[in-house]
Design an enzyme around this catalytic site. Structure first.
Site, mmCIF file in Angstrom:
data_model
loop_
_atom_site.group_PDB
_atom_site.id
_atom_site.type_symbol
_atom_site.label_atom_id
_atom_site.label_comp_id
_atom_site.label_asym_id
_atom_site.label_seq_id
_atom_site.Cartn_x
_atom_site.Cartn_y
_atom_site.Cartn_z
ATOM 1 N NE ARG A 1 -3.286 0.427 -0.536
ATOM 2 C CZ ARG A 1 -4.535 0.023 -0.246
ATOM 3 N NH1 ARG A 1 -5.233 0.669 0.659
ATOM 4 N NH2 ARG A 1 -5.068 -0.995 -0.889
ATOM 5 C CB SER B 1 17.798 14.212 1.870
ATOM 6 O OG SER B 1 18.687 13.271 2.434
ATOM 7 C CD GLU C 1 -2.714 0.714 -4.218
ATOM 8 O OE1 GLU C 1 -3.470 0.227 -5.068
ATOM 9 O OE2 GLU C 1 -2.917 0.613 -2.985
#
Length: 215
Positions: free
Chosen positions: A156, A182, A159
């Site tokens: 997830r 960074s 995703e």
């Protein structure tokens, strides 16, 4: 070029239930002696607090990924499980953030000698035994991760970047110019929020903004 700091807050839902003084001036040497003593006392007290503050079970090591982890990982997780300690409790004892401590357990971060000493106290593991592992060596990061991830919760997060990666980039470029956030000069934390719409997971990513240099 000036450096900037970038903070992102990623919010996802889940359905799991919830469970006036005067300043005193002290000599520097005395102050640090007291702080060190206080840390040792705090470490001992934290070890007495078992379980999680949320009432959820503690995180343990998935045996399917053990072969991809350094030697300290099974050792640390076994002691964590035996004592029923959360990363929240261990992090308070070490004076660090929860995610940073979890990264030590997975071999994704380099431990200081102080980290090793405090972990040895909290988990009742001989300090010499921890020093024999790769804990204080240079981490070989990313070894435990499959790409794309198969574990649903980890996927997830992947995703989210799949869906919003270019949107993040566009907004970052408009705010900061041509550069990158960074992941080295970086911090992150996970927080829990409750409101009338449910339980919310709040992940904060905070990284120094690094402009691309001209050459």
């Amino acid at each position: 070029m000036a450096s900037f700091v970038r903070s992102l807050r990623i919010v996802t839902t889940r359905t799991a239930p919830l469970i006036n003084s005067k300043a005193t001036i002290r000599p520097v040497a005395s102050y640090f002696t007291q702080q060190t003593s206080s840390l040792s006392t705090s470490t001992a007290r934290m070890a007495e607090k078992t379980g999680t503050s949320s009432g959820q079970p503690i995180a343990t090591l998935n045996q399917d990924i053990v072969h991809r982890l350094p030697s300290q990982s099974p050792l640390l997780f076994a002691a964590k499980k035996q004592k029923n300690l959360s990363f929240e409790t261990i992090a308070k004892a070490l004076g660090r953030e929860e995610v940073a401590v979890a990264a030590l357990f997975y071999g994704q971060a380099k431990a200081s000698e102080e980290d090793v000493k405090n972990l040895a106290k909290v988990l009742d593991i001989p300090e010499a035994k921890l020093m024999e592992t790769e804990m204080t060596g240079w981490p070989d990061r990313g070894r435990q991760m499959e790409m794309p991830p198969k574990e649903p919760l980890v996927y997830r997060l992947f995703e989210i970047v799949q869906n919003y990666g270019y949107a993040y980039k566009a907004v970052m470029n408009e705010k900061f110019g041509d550069g990158i956030m960074s992941a080295i000069t970086f911090s992150t934390k996970v927080e829990k929020e409750e409101d009338d719409k449910g339980t919310w997971c709040v992940i904060t990513l905070r990284g120094k903004w690094l402009p691309f240099s001209r050459f």
